[in-house]
Structures are given as structure tokens and as C-alpha cells.
Design a protein around this motif. Structure first.
Motif, PDB file in Angstrom:
ATOM      1  N   SER A   1      34.242  29.492  30.228  1.00 51.42           N
ATOM      2  CA  SER A   1      34.530  29.797  31.614  1.00 51.42           C
ATOM      3  C   SER A   1      34.054  28.730  32.615  1.00 51.42           C
ATOM      4  O   SER A   1      34.627  28.739  33.746  1.00 51.42           O
ATOM      5  CB  SER A   1      33.474  31.173  31.556  1.00 51.42           C
ATOM      6  OG  SER A   1      34.008  32.000  30.975  1.00 51.42           O
TER       7      SER A   1
ATOM      8  N   GLN B   1      31.925  32.101  25.566  1.00 51.36           N
ATOM      9  CA  GLN B   1      32.418  32.648  26.670  1.00 51.36           C
ATOM     10  C   GLN B   1      31.748  31.661  27.868  1.00 51.36           C
ATOM     11  O   GLN B   1      32.458  31.278  28.842  1.00 51.36           O
ATOM     12  CB  GLN B   1      31.896  34.040  27.126  1.00 51.36           C
ATOM     13  CG  GLN B   1      32.126  34.476  28.418  1.00 51.36           C
ATOM     14  CD  GLN B   1      33.675  34.708  28.676  1.00 51.36           C
ATOM     15  OE1 GLN B   1      34.256  35.177  27.823  1.00 51.36           O
ATOM     16  NE2 GLN B   1      34.345  34.699  29.877  1.00 51.36           N
TER      17      GLN B   1
ATOM     18  N   GLN C   1      36.068  39.830  17.007  1.00 48.90           N
ATOM     19  CA  GLN C   1      36.731  40.426  18.427  1.00 48.90           C
ATOM     20  C   GLN C   1      36.216  39.745  19.447  1.00 48.90           C
ATOM     21  O   GLN C   1      37.008  39.568  20.458  1.00 48.90           O
ATOM     22  CB  GLN C   1      36.362  41.946  18.524  1.00 48.90           C
ATOM     23  CG  GLN C   1      37.013  42.805  17.338  1.00 48.90           C
ATOM     24  CD  GLN C   1      36.776  44.081  17.358  1.00 48.90           C
ATOM     25  OE1 GLN C   1      35.771  44.563  17.946  1.00 48.90           O
ATOM     26  NE2 GLN C   1      37.906  45.023  16.806  1.00 48.90           N
TER      27      GLN C   1
ATOM     28  N   THR D   1      37.953  36.311  20.114  1.00 44.08           N
ATOM     29  CA  THR D   1      39.294  36.583  20.492  1.00 44.08           C
ATOM     30  C   THR D   1      39.253  36.922  21.663  1.00 44.08           C
ATOM     31  O   THR D   1      40.217  36.231  22.636  1.00 44.08           O
ATOM     32  CB  THR D   1      40.031  37.630  19.464  1.00 44.08           C
ATOM     33  OG1 THR D   1      39.840  37.278  18.126  1.00 44.08           O
ATOM     34  CG2 THR D   1      41.324  37.938  19.994  1.00 44.08           C
ATOM     35  N   GLN D   2      38.316  37.684  22.289  1.00 46.00           N
ATOM     36  CA  GLN D   2      38.446  38.245  23.642  1.00 46.00           C
ATOM     37  C   GLN D   2      38.257  37.004  24.378  1.00 46.00           C
ATOM     38  O   GLN D   2      39.078  36.622  25.627  1.00 46.00           O
ATOM     39  CB  GLN D   2      37.311  39.215  23.972  1.00 46.00           C
ATOM     40  CG  GLN D   2      37.814  40.550  23.548  1.00 46.00           C
ATOM     41  CD  GLN D   2      36.718  41.652  23.719  1.00 46.00           C
ATOM     42  OE1 GLN D   2      35.645  41.287  23.991  1.00 46.00           O
ATOM     43  NE2 GLN D   2      37.062  42.900  23.283  1.00 46.00           N
ATOM     44  N   VAL D   3      37.108  35.985  24.274  1.00 40.42           N
ATOM     45  CA  VAL D   3      37.044  34.946  24.954  1.00 40.42           C
ATOM     46  C   VAL D   3      38.246  34.159  25.094  1.00 40.42           C
ATOM     47  O   VAL D   3      38.454  33.544  26.125  1.00 40.42           O
ATOM     48  CB  VAL D   3      35.752  34.036  24.255  1.00 40.42           C
ATOM     49  CG1 VAL D   3      35.879  32.894  24.875  1.00 40.42           C
ATOM     50  CG2 VAL D   3      34.563  34.848  24.336  1.00 40.42           C
ATOM     51  N   SER D   4      38.908  33.620  24.065  1.00 42.71           N
ATOM     52  CA  SER D   4      39.999  32.813  24.013  1.00 42.71           C
ATOM     53  C   SER D   4      41.013  33.297  24.797  1.00 42.71           C
ATOM     54  O   SER D   4      41.817  32.853  25.553  1.00 42.71           O
ATOM     55  CB  SER D   4      40.579  32.697  22.619  1.00 42.71           C
ATOM     56  OG  SER D   4      41.407  31.675  22.708  1.00 42.71           O
ATOM     57  N   VAL D   5      41.498  34.764  24.793  1.00 41.27           N
ATOM     58  CA  VAL D   5      42.456  35.338  25.406  1.00 41.27           C
ATOM     59  C   VAL D   5      42.188  35.337  26.905  1.00 41.27           C
ATOM     60  O   VAL D   5      43.079  35.300  27.710  1.00 41.27           O
ATOM     61  CB  VAL D   5      42.783  36.768  24.925  1.00 41.27           C
ATOM     62  CG1 VAL D   5      43.617  37.548  25.803  1.00 41.27           C
ATOM     63  CG2 VAL D   5      43.388  36.831  23.561  1.00 41.27           C
ATOM     64  N   HIS D   6      41.002  35.779  27.059  1.00 34.63           N
ATOM     65  CA  HIS D   6      40.682  35.829  28.697  1.00 34.63           C
ATOM     66  C   HIS D   6      40.482  34.806  29.504  1.00 34.63           C
ATOM     67  O   HIS D   6      40.448  34.523  30.675  1.00 34.63           O
ATOM     68  CB  HIS D   6      39.196  36.752  28.918  1.00 34.63           C
ATOM     69  CG  HIS D   6      39.412  38.306  28.415  1.00 34.63           C
ATOM     70  ND1 HIS D   6      40.439  38.966  28.939  1.00 34.63           N
ATOM     71  CD2 HIS D   6      38.986  38.977  27.561  1.00 34.63           C
ATOM     72  CE1 HIS D   6      40.339  40.294  28.486  1.00 34.63           C
ATOM     73  NE2 HIS D   6      39.568  40.244  27.452  1.00 34.63           N
ATOM     74  N   THR D   7      40.028  33.432  28.686  1.00 32.30           N
ATOM     75  CA  THR D   7      39.713  32.379  29.316  1.00 32.30           C
ATOM     76  C   THR D   7      40.974  31.257  29.182  1.00 32.30           C
ATOM     77  O   THR D   7      40.837  30.124  29.854  1.00 32.30           O
ATOM     78  CB  THR D   7      38.585  31.666  28.821  1.00 32.30           C
ATOM     79  OG1 THR D   7      38.809  31.321  27.405  1.00 32.30           O
ATOM     80  CG2 THR D   7      37.156  32.348  29.178  1.00 32.30           C
ATOM     81  N   SER D   8      41.806  31.635  28.378  1.00 36.95           N
ATOM     82  CA  SER D   8      43.068  30.776  27.825  1.00 36.95           C
ATOM     83  C   SER D   8      42.436  29.478  27.505  1.00 36.95           C
ATOM     84  O   SER D   8      43.081  28.262  27.547  1.00 36.95           O
ATOM     85  CB  SER D   8      43.908  30.690  29.154  1.00 36.95           C
ATOM     86  OG  SER D   8      44.431  31.505  29.664  1.00 36.95           O
TER      87      SER D   8
END
Length: 162
Positions: free
Chosen positions: A70, A66, A100, A103-110
């Protein structure tokens, strides 16, 4: 063994990408193999100086990924770890949290996150996937190649006329 389904990923012309590798320290022989494989994939793609960050264990991978994703310096992050089943439910909690979290890191940061976290029943299974001289698979290489291919695809899509 699932290695037969690995797609062929063109690693050419990726030198323009900035990539970070974040890797756990647990299971040092396995991790050295995974990191070596990831660095080999990046070298094959023309990426000479990726950032490498080591963290204590797999559970720490999401927060490190993250932070790297970021900062907007990197077009891809490769996350490497090994979680080997023991006699307690700890394995299940760590594996689920890491998957999880990444996955969240990838989706939220693109930012594509190459998932190179081994979740094995035994150390032998992990060694067989670590990209060592006698390993059947190199999941570090595969994770880096997937992250690069995704970053390149996204880069191309962002530049395409609408």
C-alpha cells in the motif's frame, strides 16, 4: 513432487524494480533457507537492496504485505512462511487465512505478491523445499522470481500503447 513444472523465468533487466521480502520467524532453519533463496533470486535480477521485514509467523504475513504494498514504494512483495501440520485444525485455519489474505492484498493493491508459504505435513517436507544445500527445491527463489516476472509483465503492459 511438483517441482518439475516450474517455468523458466527470465530474471534479467529487473534492477529498476523495488521489492520487499516479508518473512515469518517460525521454523528458523526453513525460513533462513527461504529468505536466502529469495534474496538470491533478487540478486540474480540485479536488485541489490531489497527491503526485508520479519514478522512472528505466517498469520502475520498478509497485514505486513498489505502495509508494504500500500505504500506504493514496491512493485513486488515476496511473502515467505512455513506452516507445518500438527494434531489440531490450526494448520487448516492458518493456511487458508494466509492464502486468502495474500491474494486479497495482491488484488486490492495491484502489487504482485510472490507466494512462498510452505504448507507441509512434516518438517522434513519443509526442509526439502527450503533451498538449503540438500533441498530438492528452493521455493524462496521461485516465489521471488514469480513476483518479479509478474511485476515486469505488469510494468510492460502499463507502458504499452492502448
Amino acid at each position: 513432487m511438483s517441482g518439475g513444472g516450474v517455468p523458466g523465468l527470465n530474471q534479467e533487466n529487473r534492477a529498476h524494480l523495488h521489492v520487499a521480502v516479508v518473512a515469518a520467524r517460525w521454523h528458523p532453519t526453513v525460513m533462513d533457507g527461504l529468505v536466502g533463496g529469495a534474496l538470491w533470486a533478487l540478486k540474480d535480477a540485479g536488485i541489490a537492496e531489497p527491503t526485508v521485514l520479519r514478522v512472528p509467523g505466517a498469520f502475520e504475513l498478509p497485514v505486513a504485505a498489505q502495509t508494504l504494498a500500500s505504500c506504493r514504494r514496491y512493485q513486488a512483495v515476496v511473502a515467505l512462511g512455513a506452516v507445518i501440520r500438527g494434531d489440531t485444525p490450526h494448520f487448516d485455519y492458518v493456511c487458508q487465512s494466509v492464502a486468502q489474505g495474500l491474494t486479497q492484498v495482491s488484488v486490492h493493491t495491484s502489487v504482485p505478491i510472490g507466494f512462498g508459504v510452505l504448507t507441509c505435513d512434516t518438517e522434513e517436507q519443509a526442509l526439502d523445499r527450503a533451498g538449503l544445500a540438500d533441498s530438492a527445491e528452493d521455493k524462496g527463489y521461485d516465489a521471488a522470481a514469480a513476483a518479479l516476472a509478474t511485476a515486469a509483465a505488469l510494468h510492460g503492459a502499463a507502458r504499452a500503447p492502448s
